[in-house]
Design a protein around this motif. Structure first.
Motif, PDB file in Angstrom:
ATOM      1  N   PHE A  53      45.637  48.005  22.750  1.00  0.00           N
ATOM      2  CA  PHE A  53      45.562  48.570  24.087  1.00  0.00           C
ATOM      3  C   PHE A  53      44.218  48.174  24.668  1.00  0.00           C
ATOM      4  O   PHE A  53      43.210  48.161  23.980  1.00  0.00           O
ATOM      5  CB  PHE A  53      45.692  50.100  24.040  1.00  0.00           C
ATOM      6  N   TRP A  54      44.217  47.845  25.946  1.00  0.00           N
ATOM      7  CA  TRP A  54      42.992  47.455  26.629  1.00  0.00           C
ATOM      8  C   TRP A  54      42.477  48.636  27.426  1.00  0.00           C
ATOM      9  O   TRP A  54      43.239  49.383  28.039  1.00  0.00           O
ATOM     10  CB  TRP A  54      43.248  46.279  27.556  1.00  0.00           C
ATOM     11  N   GLY A  55      41.161  48.794  27.450  1.00  0.00           N
ATOM     12  CA  GLY A  55      40.541  49.879  28.194  1.00  0.00           C
ATOM     13  C   GLY A  55      40.260  49.492  29.631  1.00  0.00           C
ATOM     14  O   GLY A  55      40.703  48.457  30.125  1.00  0.00           O
TER      15      GLY A  55
ATOM     16  N   LEU B 294      35.170  43.074  44.359  1.00  0.00           N
ATOM     17  CA  LEU B 294      36.065  44.043  43.734  1.00  0.00           C
ATOM     18  C   LEU B 294      37.505  43.558  43.828  1.00  0.00           C
ATOM     19  O   LEU B 294      38.256  43.622  42.847  1.00  0.00           O
ATOM     20  CB  LEU B 294      35.935  45.424  44.386  1.00  0.00           C
ATOM     21  N   LEU B 295      37.875  43.056  44.976  1.00  0.00           N
ATOM     22  CA  LEU B 295      39.236  42.550  45.146  1.00  0.00           C
ATOM     23  C   LEU B 295      39.513  41.378  44.208  1.00  0.00           C
ATOM     24  O   LEU B 295      40.595  41.279  43.624  1.00  0.00           O
ATOM     25  CB  LEU B 295      39.471  42.151  46.601  1.00  0.00           C
ATOM     26  N   ASP B 296      38.527  40.506  44.015  1.00  0.00           N
ATOM     27  CA  ASP B 296      38.688  39.385  43.083  1.00  0.00           C
ATOM     28  C   ASP B 296      38.832  39.885  41.649  1.00  0.00           C
ATOM     29  O   ASP B 296      39.660  39.378  40.885  1.00  0.00           O
ATOM     30  CB  ASP B 296      37.499  38.422  43.179  1.00  0.00           C
ATOM     31  N   ALA B 297      38.025  40.892  41.265  1.00  0.00           N
ATOM     32  CA  ALA B 297      38.110  41.446  39.907  1.00  0.00           C
ATOM     33  C   ALA B 297      39.472  42.089  39.680  1.00  0.00           C
ATOM     34  O   ALA B 297      40.070  41.933  38.607  1.00  0.00           O
ATOM     35  CB  ALA B 297      36.992  42.465  39.682  1.00  0.00           C
ATOM     36  N   VAL B 298      39.974  42.791  40.680  1.00  0.00           N
ATOM     37  CA  VAL B 298      41.294  43.420  40.572  1.00  0.00           C
ATOM     38  C   VAL B 298      42.377  42.351  40.427  1.00  0.00           C
ATOM     39  O   VAL B 298      43.264  42.457  39.576  1.00  0.00           O
ATOM     40  CB  VAL B 298      41.566  44.346  41.775  1.00  0.00           C
ATOM     41  N   LYS B 299      42.305  41.308  41.234  1.00  0.00           N
ATOM     42  CA  LYS B 299      43.291  40.224  41.149  1.00  0.00           C
ATOM     43  C   LYS B 299      43.256  39.540  39.783  1.00  0.00           C
ATOM     44  O   LYS B 299      44.292  39.229  39.202  1.00  0.00           O
ATOM     45  CB  LYS B 299      43.054  39.196  42.263  1.00  0.00           C
ATOM     46  N   THR B 300      42.045  39.309  39.278  1.00  0.00           N
ATOM     47  CA  THR B 300      41.894  38.668  37.965  1.00  0.00           C
ATOM     48  C   THR B 300      42.495  39.535  36.866  1.00  0.00           C
ATOM     49  O   THR B 300      43.221  39.052  35.990  1.00  0.00           O
ATOM     50  CB  THR B 300      40.406  38.390  37.669  1.00  0.00           C
TER      51      THR B 300
ATOM     52  N   LYS C 206      44.768  41.931  37.213  1.00  0.00           N
ATOM     53  CA  LYS C 206      46.228  41.990  37.392  1.00  0.00           C
ATOM     54  C   LYS C 206      46.891  40.739  36.818  1.00  0.00           C
ATOM     55  O   LYS C 206      47.920  40.828  36.145  1.00  0.00           O
ATOM     56  CB  LYS C 206      46.584  42.142  38.874  1.00  0.00           C
ATOM     57  N   ALA C 207      46.286  39.600  37.061  1.00  0.00           N
ATOM     58  CA  ALA C 207      46.837  38.343  36.535  1.00  0.00           C
ATOM     59  C   ALA C 207      46.818  38.338  35.012  1.00  0.00           C
ATOM     60  O   ALA C 207      47.791  37.889  34.383  1.00  0.00           O
ATOM     61  CB  ALA C 207      46.049  37.159  37.083  1.00  0.00           C
ATOM     62  N   ALA C 208      45.752  38.843  34.417  1.00  0.00           N
ATOM     63  CA  ALA C 208      45.664  38.891  32.958  1.00  0.00           C
ATOM     64  C   ALA C 208      46.717  39.838  32.380  1.00  0.00           C
ATOM     65  O   ALA C 208      47.348  39.535  31.364  1.00  0.00           O
ATOM     66  CB  ALA C 208      44.268  39.327  32.528  1.00  0.00           C
TER      67      ALA C 208
ATOM     68  N   ASP D 193      43.569  52.459  36.881  1.00  0.00           N
ATOM     69  CA  ASP D 193      42.471  52.432  35.920  1.00  0.00           C
ATOM     70  C   ASP D 193      42.480  51.185  35.039  1.00  0.00           C
ATOM     71  O   ASP D 193      41.509  50.921  34.341  1.00  0.00           O
ATOM     72  CB  ASP D 193      42.403  53.706  35.077  1.00  0.00           C
ATOM     73  N   LEU D 194      43.536  50.385  35.080  1.00  0.00           N
ATOM     74  CA  LEU D 194      43.549  49.130  34.332  1.00  0.00           C
ATOM     75  C   LEU D 194      42.960  47.969  35.121  1.00  0.00           C
ATOM     76  O   LEU D 194      42.710  46.905  34.566  1.00  0.00           O
ATOM     77  CB  LEU D 194      44.971  48.774  33.892  1.00  0.00           C
ATOM     78  N   VAL D 195      42.734  48.164  36.410  1.00  0.00           N
ATOM     79  CA  VAL D 195      42.211  47.069  37.229  1.00  0.00           C
ATOM     80  C   VAL D 195      40.882  47.394  37.907  1.00  0.00           C
ATOM     81  O   VAL D 195      40.340  46.562  38.629  1.00  0.00           O
ATOM     82  CB  VAL D 195      43.249  46.630  38.296  1.00  0.00           C
TER      83      VAL D 195
END
Length: 190
Positions: free
Chosen positions: A66-68, A95-101, A103-105, A120-122
């Motif tokens: 599980f990823w934190g 922040l938007l770039d980190a969320v997109k990254t 989500k892609a992962a 909380d996962l993004v």
């Protein structure tokens, strides 16, 4: 004049002893007596080896774990010596770039998962060290973890339920799952 200097010097020494040594010493003794596990870092120890701390998140990247939450600490993730959040506003491009990254992962690790991704996962936690995720975030990852480990999804969900902690004192915060403890239980190390 010398009376003022002598008085100030004595007051300086007294305050140094009281506030620099006595107060911290007594506070430390009280904390160690009242909260011995927390005062020692809430370490999880197995066979004489520290496996981690219940209070500080750890960077799990293997799909079988599980990823934190994301960590904004530097130079590496979950760096307790550099506790801080990202402080990005909701409309900040970083922040938007980190969320997109992220989500892609998450999608790449489990392409068949069509559930909505819990926030909380993004997003990063305020401290960058949060050891917990929401039960929804754990549930989102359960099918991936079960598939990679080749164990029934219900077994993984039972472990999530077992390790879900309710609100503190029944009213503070939200339900949460400690990622390290859940992953250690999956590995059979608890």
């Amino acid at each position: 004049m010398s009376l003022y200097l002598r008085t100030n010097f004595i007051l300086f020494l007294l305050m140094t002893v009281l506030l620099g040594f006595a107060y911290p010493g007594v506070s430390t003794l009280i904390v160690h007596a009242a909260f011995p596990n927390e005062a020692q870092g809430s370490l999880i120890i197995k066979n004489g080896h520290a496996l981690g701390s219940e209070l500080i998140g750890q960077n799990f990247t293997d799909p079988k774990y599980f990823w934190g939450r994301l960590s904004a600490t530097s130079p590496q993730a979950y760096n307790a010596a550099s506790s801080s959040g990202s402080n990005f506003s909701p409309n900040n491009p970083a922040l938007l770039d980190a969320v997109k990254t992220r989500k892609a992962a998450l999608k790449a690790a489990d392409p068949a998962n069509t559930q909505p991704i819990p926030v909380d996962l993004v997003t990063a936690s305020g401290s960058g060290l949060d050891p917990h995720i929401s039960p929804a975030a754990a549930e989102y990852q359960s099918t991936r973890v079960a598939a990679v480990r080749r164990i029934p999804a219900e077994t993984v969900r039972a472990l999530i339920k077992k390790h879900t902690q309710g609100r503190q004192f029944g009213i503070l915060g939200e339900a949460r799952v400690n990622v390290l403890i859940l992953n250690l239980d999956l590995d059979g190390k608890l």
